[in-house]
Design an enzyme around this catalytic site. Structure first.
Site, short mmCIF file in Angstrom:
data_model
loop_
_atom_site.label_atom_id
_atom_site.label_comp_id
_atom_site.label_asym_id
_atom_site.label_seq_id
_atom_site.Cartn_x
_atom_site.Cartn_y
_atom_site.Cartn_z
N TYR A 128 -14.96 15.38 18.99
CA TYR A 128 -13.57 14.80 18.90
C TYR A 128 -13.37 14.40 17.47
O TYR A 128 -12.22 14.40 16.97
CB TYR A 128 -13.32 13.95 20.09
N GLU B 161 0.91 -1.30 -0.19
CA GLU B 161 -0.09 0.25 -0.16
C GLU B 161 0.88 1.30 -0.09
O GLU B 161 0.50 2.46 0.33
CB GLU B 161 -0.82 0.21 1.20
#
Length: 216
Positions: free
Chosen positions: A121, A75
Site C-alpha cells: 500500500y 511553508e
C-alpha cells in the site's frame, strides 16, 4: 453551498481528523487545495490543524496572489513547488508525524527510496519517497529541492522535520500521507528484527499492476 465553501469545510474536517489522531500536533503542519477557479486555499501560519476556521483560510487567486484570509503558512514554497511541477496535484499536505521523522534520523535510510517495501500500500499510494536534507523551517530552498525533482515524486520526506505529499485531491493526499506515516511506524517497530520485506520482484509486480510512478 458553493464548491469553494464545500472545499473549505473539507480542508478543516480532514485537518481536524489528522490532528485528533496525533498525526500532527500543536500548531504544526499545513494543508492546501486547488479551488475550482485554479487558485489555492491554504492553512494560515501559526494555526492548529485541530482548530482551523473555514472562513479564515488563506485564499490565493490563479496567479498566486494572496487575496483573502489570514497570512499563509511559512511553508508556501513547498506547496507551490508541488503545484508548479505536478500538473495532477489538487492538494498538498505537510505533517510533523512522529514515526516518519524518527525514521528520517536513522543513518542507513536510503535517501532515494525512504520507505522500505513492507506492504504494497505504501508503494501504491506513494511510489518512491525522496528523503531531502534538513532545511530551516520556512527556507525557500525546500521548494527549490522539490522543483529539482521535476515533478517525478509525489512525496518527499524532510529530514528531522516531516513528510510532504501531493495528491489529486484532498482525500487522496491525506490518505497517502497517512500511509507514509504508517509504513514508517512499521519500519521503526520492526527495526533490528530483520522483517521480511517485499522482494524486488514483488515490488515490480505491484508497480506494474497498479501503474505506480517509479522511474523518477
Amino acid at each position: 453551498m458553493t464548491l469553494e465553501t464545500t472545499l473549505r469545510e473539507q480542508i478543516c474536517t480532514l485537518a481536524r481528523s489528522l490532528f485528533d489522531r496525533g498525526l500532527t500536533h500543536g500548531s504544526t503542519g499545513n494543508i492546501s487545495a486547488r479551488t475550482p477557479d485554479g487558485g489555492l486555499l491554504v492553512s494560515p501560519t501559526g494555526t492548529s490543524f485541530g482548530r482551523l476556521d473555514p472562513g479564515r483560510l488563506s485564499r490565493f487567486d490563479p496567479s498566486g496572489r494572496h487575496i483573502d484570509g489570514d497570512a499563509p503558512t511559512k511553508e508556501m514554497p513547498l506547496h507551490t513547488a508541488f503545484y508548479e511541477t505536478r500538473s495532477t496535484a489538487g492538494a498538498v499536505v505537510h505533517l510533523h508525524s512522529c514515526h516518519s521523522v524518527a525514521l528520517s534520523m536513522m543513518p542507513d535510510v536510503d535517501s532515494d527510496n525512504f520507505l522500505p517495501p513492507l506492504t504494497p500500500y505504501g508503494l501504491m499510494k506513494l511510489g518512491r519517497v525522496k528523503l531531502l536534507p534538513f532545511f530551516l523551517p520556512g527556507d525557500p530552498a525546500m521548494g527549490e529541492a522539490v522543483r529539482g525533482l521535476a515533478g517525478k515524486r509525489t512525496a518527499v520526506m524532510l529530514a528531522n522535520h516531516g513528510p510532504v505529499v501531493a495528491g489529486r485531491d484532498l482525500e487522496a493526499a491525506c490518505n497517502a500521507i497517512e500511509e507514509l506515516e504508517d509504513t514508517a511506524r512499521l519500519a521503526m517497530m520492526t527495526r533490528g528484527l530483520m522483517p521480511k520485506a517485499l522482494t524486488d520482484a514483488q515490488v515490480m509486480e505491484v508497480v506494474q499492476k497498479f501503474d505506480v510512478e517509479w522511474d523518477g
